[in-house]
Design a protein around this motif. Sequence first.
Motif, PDB file in Angstrom:
ATOM      1  N   SER A  26       0.840  -1.200   0.000  1.00 17.23           N
ATOM      2  CA  SER A  26       0.000   0.000   0.000  1.00 17.23           C
ATOM      3  C   SER A  26       0.872   1.247   0.000  1.00 17.23           C
ATOM      4  N   ASP A  27       0.227   2.408  -0.144  1.00 15.28           N
ATOM      5  CA  ASP A  27       0.965   3.677  -0.120  1.00 15.28           C
ATOM      6  C   ASP A  27       1.546   3.973   1.255  1.00 15.28           C
ATOM      7  N   GLY A  28       1.049   3.271   2.268  1.00 17.08           N
ATOM      8  CA  GLY A  28       1.513   3.532   3.629  1.00 17.08           C
ATOM      9  C   GLY A  28       2.174   2.342   4.285  1.00 17.08           C
ATOM     10  N   ALA A  29       2.853   1.522   3.490  1.00 12.53           N
ATOM     11  CA  ALA A  29       3.454   0.296   4.027  1.00 12.53           C
ATOM     12  C   ALA A  29       4.577   0.577   5.015  1.00 12.53           C
ATOM     13  N   THR A  30       5.272   1.695   4.841  1.00 16.66           N
ATOM     14  CA  THR A  30       6.345   2.082   5.761  1.00 16.66           C
ATOM     15  C   THR A  30       6.080   3.499   6.253  1.00 16.66           C
ATOM     16  N   HIS A  50       2.832   9.960   1.327  1.00 17.76           N
ATOM     17  CA  HIS A  50       1.414   9.896   0.925  1.00 17.76           C
ATOM     18  C   HIS A  50       0.630  11.034   1.572  1.00 17.76           C
ATOM     19  N   ASN A  51       0.792  11.212   2.872  1.00 20.13           N
ATOM     20  CA  ASN A  51       0.056  12.255   3.598  1.00 20.13           C
ATOM     21  C   ASN A  51       0.392  13.648   3.085  1.00 20.13           C
ATOM     22  N   VAL A  52       1.679  13.899   2.937  1.00 22.33           N
ATOM     23  CA  VAL A  52       2.123  15.222   2.495  1.00 22.33           C
ATOM     24  C   VAL A  52       1.637  15.514   1.073  1.00 22.33           C
TER      25      VAL A  52
END
Length: 328
Positions: free
Chosen positions: A299-303, A310-312
Amino acid sequence: MTRHHLRTASVIGLVAAAGLALTGCSQGEQADGGDQSVHIVASTTQVADFTRNVVGDTGAEITQIVQPNQSAHDIELTAADSAAIEGADAVIVNGVDLDHIVSDAAASDKVIDTSTGITLQAGEEEDEAGEASEGEGHDHGAEDPHIWTAPENARQMVQNIADGLARTDPDHADAYQDNAQAYEARLDALDQWITTSFEPVAPDDRKFVSTHDAFGYFVKAYDITQDDSVLGSLDDHAEPSEAELQQLVAKIEATGVKAVFAEASVDPKVADRIAQESGVRLYSGDDALYGDSLGTEGSDGATYIDATVHNVTLIGQSWGLDLTAPEL
């Protein structure tokens, strides 16, 4: 049987017995923990990711308590978790009372608290006068535990992990410190990328509205104004009543922002209706920010770094920026 044959048989027997004794000793050592690898328990997804970067290829084994897309606010230890904690050489926690159920289950001399040395902010459940707010959401107590959202704090957390593991496992102390320094350099680059990316937006225009209170350290680090009026409005994961929905729409309209960030668990139908009635974009589902937890592998948030990029990128998009992910 001749005396020669007896002597030969005796020698063979002694050799065989010695072999069995050595084999038995080896098996016994493994059964009794003769395995020399260090056993580590890491509480949250972020702490586990930091720990993996510090451990590198030293051979230490890591047990992660909170799984991807699970909230650290709702930790419930399984029998396997409790056994892992009991048998761990080190138990690494976020601290600030977020994951106290993990640290409480561990021997105090095994706990590595990653919040050590970090300047804490007041929790969202209290107002400036120190009185509890009326908002819903998680009860964080007096201090905000979401320290990892600011990369500068993440850097300190990583160093705390390296220092703690160096004490626990002196044989690999240099490796832990070297790995930490390499990862901290990536966090420094991430921090610089965020600062540079947000520069085109004047501080007064850096407005951020979220239904969840996980980003206090992040918004302070990058001079962002967070409107708290809708905090907790969708945190209980229940579908709001018609009256509650209209109140939320009114609050969003009053902020004057063009986008609101909700948790990934918000019902897409509810999100769509809020967006339509308020005239703003509601970031939810796949476009939700990674707050309390990292995402699954792939996913885009795996690490931690992936999740922060991703958030920024999405926050920048809500301000009209078109950001390119850095190579870290």
